[in-house]
Design a protein around this motif. Structure first.
Motif, PDB file in Angstrom:
ATOM      1  N   ALA A 192      -8.456 -15.044  -6.415  1.00  0.00           N
ATOM      2  CA  ALA A 192      -7.851 -15.933  -7.404  1.00  0.00           C
ATOM      3  C   ALA A 192      -8.789 -16.311  -8.546  1.00  0.00           C
ATOM      4  O   ALA A 192      -8.480 -17.196  -9.341  1.00  0.00           O
ATOM      5  CB  ALA A 192      -7.283 -17.209  -6.765  1.00  0.00           C
ATOM      6  N   ALA A 193      -9.928 -15.659  -8.653  1.00  0.00           N
ATOM      7  CA  ALA A 193     -10.865 -15.989  -9.729  1.00  0.00           C
ATOM      8  C   ALA A 193     -10.353 -15.449 -11.063  1.00  0.00           C
ATOM      9  O   ALA A 193      -9.418 -14.654 -11.113  1.00  0.00           O
ATOM     10  CB  ALA A 193     -12.250 -15.408  -9.424  1.00  0.00           C
ATOM     11  N   TYR A 194     -10.999 -15.863 -12.146  1.00  0.00           N
ATOM     12  CA  TYR A 194     -10.705 -15.295 -13.452  1.00  0.00           C
ATOM     13  C   TYR A 194     -11.086 -13.817 -13.429  1.00  0.00           C
ATOM     14  O   TYR A 194     -11.819 -13.360 -12.560  1.00  0.00           O
ATOM     15  CB  TYR A 194     -11.516 -16.003 -14.547  1.00  0.00           C
ATOM     16  CG  TYR A 194     -11.080 -17.441 -14.790  1.00  0.00           C
ATOM     17  CD1 TYR A 194      -9.754 -17.744 -15.061  1.00  0.00           C
ATOM     18  CD2 TYR A 194     -12.007 -18.478 -14.766  1.00  0.00           C
ATOM     19  CE1 TYR A 194      -9.352 -19.056 -15.291  1.00  0.00           C
ATOM     20  CE2 TYR A 194     -11.623 -19.791 -14.998  1.00  0.00           C
ATOM     21  CZ  TYR A 194     -10.285 -20.077 -15.256  1.00  0.00           C
ATOM     22  OH  TYR A 194      -9.897 -21.369 -15.477  1.00  0.00           O
ATOM     23  N   GLY A 195     -10.606 -13.079 -14.414  1.00  0.00           N
ATOM     24  CA  GLY A 195     -11.016 -11.677 -14.547  1.00  0.00           C
ATOM     25  C   GLY A 195     -10.252 -10.782 -13.591  1.00  0.00           C
ATOM     26  O   GLY A 195      -9.030 -10.858 -13.484  1.00  0.00           O
ATOM     27  N   ILE A 196     -10.982  -9.938 -12.881  1.00  0.00           N
ATOM     28  CA  ILE A 196     -10.370  -8.899 -12.042  1.00  0.00           C
ATOM     29  C   ILE A 196      -9.429  -9.491 -10.993  1.00  0.00           C
ATOM     30  O   ILE A 196      -8.295  -9.024 -10.833  1.00  0.00           O
ATOM     31  CB  ILE A 196     -11.472  -8.063 -11.336  1.00  0.00           C
ATOM     32  CG1 ILE A 196     -12.380  -7.370 -12.353  1.00  0.00           C
ATOM     33  CG2 ILE A 196     -10.842  -7.045 -10.381  1.00  0.00           C
ATOM     34  CD1 ILE A 196     -11.702  -6.376 -13.243  1.00  0.00           C
ATOM     35  N   ASP A 197      -9.895 -10.514 -10.260  1.00  0.00           N
ATOM     36  CA  ASP A 197      -9.072 -11.091  -9.194  1.00  0.00           C
ATOM     37  C   ASP A 197      -7.701 -11.505  -9.727  1.00  0.00           C
ATOM     38  O   ASP A 197      -6.649 -11.107  -9.202  1.00  0.00           O
ATOM     39  CB  ASP A 197      -9.741 -12.352  -8.610  1.00  0.00           C
ATOM     40  CG  ASP A 197     -10.964 -12.043  -7.758  1.00  0.00           C
ATOM     41  OD1 ASP A 197     -11.527 -10.941  -7.922  1.00  0.00           O
ATOM     42  OD2 ASP A 197     -11.354 -12.903  -6.942  1.00  0.00           O
ATOM     43  N   GLY A 198      -7.727 -12.308 -10.785  1.00  0.00           N
ATOM     44  CA  GLY A 198      -6.492 -12.831 -11.341  1.00  0.00           C
ATOM     45  C   GLY A 198      -5.560 -11.713 -11.779  1.00  0.00           C
ATOM     46  O   GLY A 198      -4.346 -11.753 -11.542  1.00  0.00           O
ATOM     47  N   MET A 199      -6.142 -10.693 -12.417  1.00  0.00           N
ATOM     48  CA  MET A 199      -5.318  -9.581 -12.901  1.00  0.00           C
ATOM     49  C   MET A 199      -4.686  -8.830 -11.734  1.00  0.00           C
ATOM     50  O   MET A 199      -3.524  -8.407 -11.818  1.00  0.00           O
ATOM     51  CB  MET A 199      -6.208  -8.652 -13.732  1.00  0.00           C
ATOM     52  CG  MET A 199      -5.446  -7.728 -14.628  1.00  0.00           C
ATOM     53  SD  MET A 199      -4.509  -8.647 -15.882  1.00  0.00           S
ATOM     54  CE  MET A 199      -3.433  -7.336 -16.463  1.00  0.00           C
TER      55      MET A 199
END
Lengths: 405, 405
Positions: A192-199
């Motif tokens: 759920a982090a910004y960047g790769i996770d979120g995408m």
């Protein structure tokens, strides 16, 4: 029967808000696991060992009643398999005691019930069996928001992780991976982090796939806050989970330990973009330590955001994966060759075609001289090529034909 | 003594224009190798076998005088190690005869002398020993323009190859590789093609390095013609070489065979950008077959120009190389760690720092509770961190300090 100084009814009432209660022993165990999840930091292997050896409730009683190390060791018996058990326990008790507070457990359970959080413990139908591969590092409990089944469905899943500071390229690849893997029926697990996770989460949601996020802090406080809406959407169809009780802050240590859960529940882990020291390398390390297949997506060598992926491929045996097909191949799914190998020519055909002109007809002897092949070979190759409409015989010799569109 | 129907004086005079002649036998051998290089296509292993078994001049006589297969087999003796020698020879003679023409050899030598081309043959001081690893596929001779020593200097060299249709990214990396490897004293070997090859040559020249190009056609006709000026510059300080005599056209077959020379002379081969079926994969295949170290530079998975590199890493065991350091490491040169690993914290330090605030002083007991560590551990860790100026004790407890710039 009392747990943590509370009577059976209080215990039962406290855990009733966070899932099915079961019988009195079951309620006591669930309450005790909730308590343990607030007492220890994630990944505390002595807690895992003691709870699995004595039971959560009995182990908690030892702590609450200030049992001596000798008494605990005597109860556990001689064959624990733990080296230097006495001093390990001594240190563990010292680190657990500062957090021994039944009010904290009651508060955690109340907070959880308020935001419809379910407590899932080992042996529950929804518990992911693969977490058992963590041995004494298996989480004592998970706090979950969303669809309980989503956690069990990680039995077919991919961990898709990477840098927060992702580039446009990384996000593009994460989108392809998230939607492609979800489209093949894999649950997309990430952080759920910004960047790769979120995408990766977003792309899975976009194709109506299931996605699960493991958080480093309590599930009542979506982190990062900029992803509150995304996390809300994950909860609707998938799930978010944490081994830290509600109210728990996401500390650096908890992020690192959270990563082991992502690696452990998934069939395989792929790292999409990661700096030289990215936290994703930590997740990758857990996957490798657990013997899970590990893939890394390469990128431009000029991009620091891909340096960690290249490092995984070079130093840690990660498989270089460039497509969703190749990711799926990590877990043994057959790869589909998208480009046919038909049309490859034999070396003799190549040499004969090299020796022909499209305009000036050439005799077989001339072609033999130009190609350095025997005349009879040239004649036989010309025959085959004529069948394929690649050459034609004119008055005066052979010419090659333009390839049909 | 006659060679190819010519007397010794004519032979001597013909080869005098293309390098040191030596004695009559030497002249005859050089002339015969020049002839063979025009009769066979590159990589003809039967020619390699016969010339190495009988000598170039004697083998040529067998062909010119129409020896029967039985007679040749009888002269070679029983222990040739070649399976089915009779029929192999029969086929070989059939493919050599159409080109049997002494006038062609005289013309090749004349053309070579006109453009100051040197004939280099196995055993000459300039002959690269590594070509011997090709066994019967070793070239019978090389036609060279430029500095003869450059060929010998490939004993420390890198093959840098890649796609003609290179991207801006590929050309950037080729520039880094060409200048970086040349700067470390490696001869940069490539194929003078557009794209990666050209950039690698150019970058080596730009740092006054030595670079060698192997051509598929005759060295008298720079190919591609758009690289005539670049090839001229390579000749000035390095060399261009071909196993095809002057006047020879660069055919597809010859490109594929030329690639084996690039792979064979170099210490290691790196592929910088290559499509899924690029000719560079052929060079890489030769390098792998010869047991030479093979590296491939990754790129964006969205770029078809990098698909071949990723395929080499995935399917053919190529090492993923991202810097000139990592390329040099392929041949055993030590890698220089550019980023220090100092500064990594122990897990306990991480947990203690997580539990501290920059503003509100916290007691060791509070930090113990927040970090889940024993109080004595917290006290000891705080002590170490204080020595490093990472934390400080204020009235009321400990705070962390901002990191010094």
């Amino acid at each position: 029967m009392t747990v943590f100084g509370l009577n059976g009814d209080d215990v039962r009432q406290s855990v009733a808000g966070v899932g099915p209660v079961g019988d009195a022993d079951g309620a006591a165990e669930r309450f005790a696991r909730a308590a343990w999840s607030g007492i220890v930091e994630p990944g505390d292997s002595m807690a895992g060992f003691l709870v699995s050896a004595a039971g959560a409730s009995a182990a908690l009683t030892m702590l609450v009643e200030h049992w001596s190390v000798d008494r605990i060791v005597a109860v556990l018996g001689p064959d624990t398999g733990v080296d230097d058990l006495g001093s390990m326990l001594d240190r563990a008790l010292a680190r657990w005691r500062p957090r021994l507070d039944s009010r904290a457990t009651l508060r955690h359970l109340r907070l959880a019930a308020l935001c419809r959080t379910i407590l899932v413990t080992p042996g529950d139908p929804g518990w992911p069996d693969r977490l058992g591969d963590l041995g004494p590092h298996e989480p004592l409990a998970l706090w979950l928001r969303g669809r309980t089944d989503a956690l069990r469905e990680t039995s077919r899943s991919f961990a898709v992780v990477g840098a927060r500071a992702a580039t446009h390229y990384g996000e593009h690849v994460a989108g392809e991976a998230g939607s492609g893997l979800a489209g093949r029926g894999f649950v997309v697990v990430s952080g759920a982090a910004y960047g790769i996770d979120g995408m990766a989460h977003r792309a899975a949601l976009a194709v109506d796939g299931t996605t699960v996020a493991f958080l480093a802090g309590g599930v009542d406080r979506p982190y990062p806050s900029g992803h509150a809406s995304l996390i809300g959407r994950i909860i609707e169809t998938g799930a978010i989970a944490s081994e830290v009780p509600c109210g728990g802050a996401p500390s650096k240590w908890r992020f690192l330990q959270r990563n082991r859960l992502i690696a452990a529940v998934a069939d395989a882990t792929v790292v999409l973009e990661a700096g030289w020291r990215s936290g994703s390398l930590n997740t990758a390390g857990h996957a490798a330590a657990l013997g899970r297949p590990l893939g890394a997506v390469p990128g431009p060598v000029t991009s620091p955001a891909s340096a960690g992926c290249h490092r995984l491929i070079r130093e840690f045996g990660a498989v270089c994966v460039t497509t969703v097909d190749e990711m799926a191949e990590l877990v043994g799914e057959p790869i589909v060759m998208t480009e046919s190998r038909a049309g490859e020519r034999s070396s003799e055909e190549t040499r004969v075609l090299d020796a022909l002109s499209g305009r000036s007809p050439r005799s077989a002897a001339d072609v033999a001289s130009r190609s350095g092949l025997p005349v009879d070979t040239v004649q036989s190759v010309l025959g085959f090529l004529e069948l394929e409409d690649r050459v034609a015989e004119r008055s005066g010799g052979w010419v090659y034909l333009p390839r049909a569109k």
